[in-house]
Design a protein around this motif. Structure first.
Motif, PDB file in Angstrom:
ATOM      1  N   SER A 136       0.816  -1.218   0.000  1.00 32.50           N
ATOM      2  CA  SER A 136       0.000   0.000   0.000  1.00 32.50           C
ATOM      3  C   SER A 136       0.850   1.269   0.000  1.00 32.50           C
ATOM      4  CB  SER A 136      -0.899   0.038   1.249  1.00 32.50           C
ATOM      5  OG  SER A 136      -1.731  -1.086   1.313  1.00 32.50           O
ATOM      6  N   TYR A 137       2.126   1.104   0.220  1.00 27.11           N
ATOM      7  CA  TYR A 137       3.008   2.252   0.393  1.00 27.11           C
ATOM      8  C   TYR A 137       4.058   2.366  -0.691  1.00 27.11           C
ATOM      9  CZ  TYR A 137       1.014   2.206   5.080  1.00 27.11           C
ATOM     10  OH  TYR A 137       0.144   2.219   6.137  1.00 27.11           O
ATOM     11  N   ALA A 138       4.480   3.588  -0.933  1.00 25.79           N
ATOM     12  CA  ALA A 138       5.697   3.843  -1.695  1.00 25.79           C
ATOM     13  C   ALA A 138       6.868   3.740  -0.721  1.00 25.79           C
ATOM     14  CB  ALA A 138       5.643   5.226  -2.332  1.00 25.79           C
ATOM     15  N   MET A 139       8.068   3.674  -1.274  1.00 25.15           N
ATOM     16  CA  MET A 139       9.261   3.537  -0.451  1.00 25.15           C
ATOM     17  C   MET A 139      10.205   4.702  -0.702  1.00 25.15           C
ATOM     18  SD  MET A 139       8.482   0.777   1.097  1.00 25.15           S
ATOM     19  CE  MET A 139      10.027   0.541   1.996  1.00 25.15           C
ATOM     20  N   GLY A 140      10.930   5.067   0.327  1.00 28.01           N
ATOM     21  CA  GLY A 140      11.822   6.203   0.167  1.00 28.01           C
ATOM     22  C   GLY A 140      13.057   6.094   1.032  1.00 28.01           C
ATOM     23  N   TRP A 141      13.967   7.008   0.786  1.00 21.69           N
ATOM     24  CA  TRP A 141      15.176   7.145   1.595  1.00 21.69           C
ATOM     25  C   TRP A 141      15.274   8.595   2.078  1.00 21.69           C
ATOM     26  CZ3 TRP A 141      18.276   3.203   3.134  1.00 21.69           C
ATOM     27  CH2 TRP A 141      18.180   1.995   2.445  1.00 21.69           C
ATOM     28  N   PHE A 142      15.645   8.724   3.336  1.00 25.97           N
ATOM     29  CA  PHE A 142      15.911  10.023   3.951  1.00 25.97           C
ATOM     30  C   PHE A 142      17.319   9.977   4.533  1.00 25.97           C
ATOM     31  CE2 PHE A 142      11.679  12.157   4.374  1.00 25.97           C
ATOM     32  CZ  PHE A 142      10.908  11.163   3.810  1.00 25.97           C
ATOM     33  N   ARG A 143      17.851  11.127   4.904  1.00 27.99           N
ATOM     34  CA  ARG A 143      19.153  11.154   5.573  1.00 27.99           C
ATOM     35  C   ARG A 143      19.201  12.314   6.564  1.00 27.99           C
ATOM     36  NH1 ARG A 143      23.116  12.969   0.532  1.00 27.99           N
ATOM     37  NH2 ARG A 143      22.345  15.117   0.312  1.00 27.99           N
TER      38      ARG A 143
END
Length: 122
Positions: A31-38
């Motif tokens: 159900s979700y998109a995926m991401g990267w943060f820093r």
């Protein structure tokens, strides 16, 4: 619930490459998109990149465009962040995230991993 575990961080010289991995699990994962943060030393956490499991949408912030690539492996429920031409200013704790696509792009997320340290030496 969604669980996220990052791996692949480490120490690398400027100009080098690293690939981060994020093992994702949970019944609602699709159900979700995926991401990267820093989050760099003394800085706020910032959005880096996002993508959908279908592969129809990806987004990068300007400082990493052309150097970082986000990819998703549906069979393995794994998210990758290939980082090339690394710079000292890329030094940060990198977090995997799961959330609605527009929420990730807006700088937030529903779920977070614990993070993995990336250090780029000059």
């Amino acid at each position: 619930q969604v669980q996220l575990i990052e791996s692949g961080g480490g120490l690398v010289q400027a100009g080098g490459s690293l690939r981060l991995s994020c093992a994702a699990s949970g019944r609602t994962l699709s159900s979700y998109a995926m991401g990267w943060f820093r989050q760099g030393p003394g800085k706020e956490r910032e959005f880096v990149a996002a993508a959908t499991w279908s592969g129809d949408r990806t987004y990068y912030v300007e400082p990493v465009k052309g150097r970082f690539t986000i990819s998703l492996n549906n069979a393995k429920n794994t998210v990758y962040l290939q980082m090339n031409s690394l710079k000292p200013e890329d030094t940060a704790v990198y977090y995997c995230a799961a959330g609605l696509y527009y929420v990730l792009k807006g700088g937030s997320s529903d779920y977070w991993g614990p993070g993995t340290q990336v250090t780029v030496s000059s």
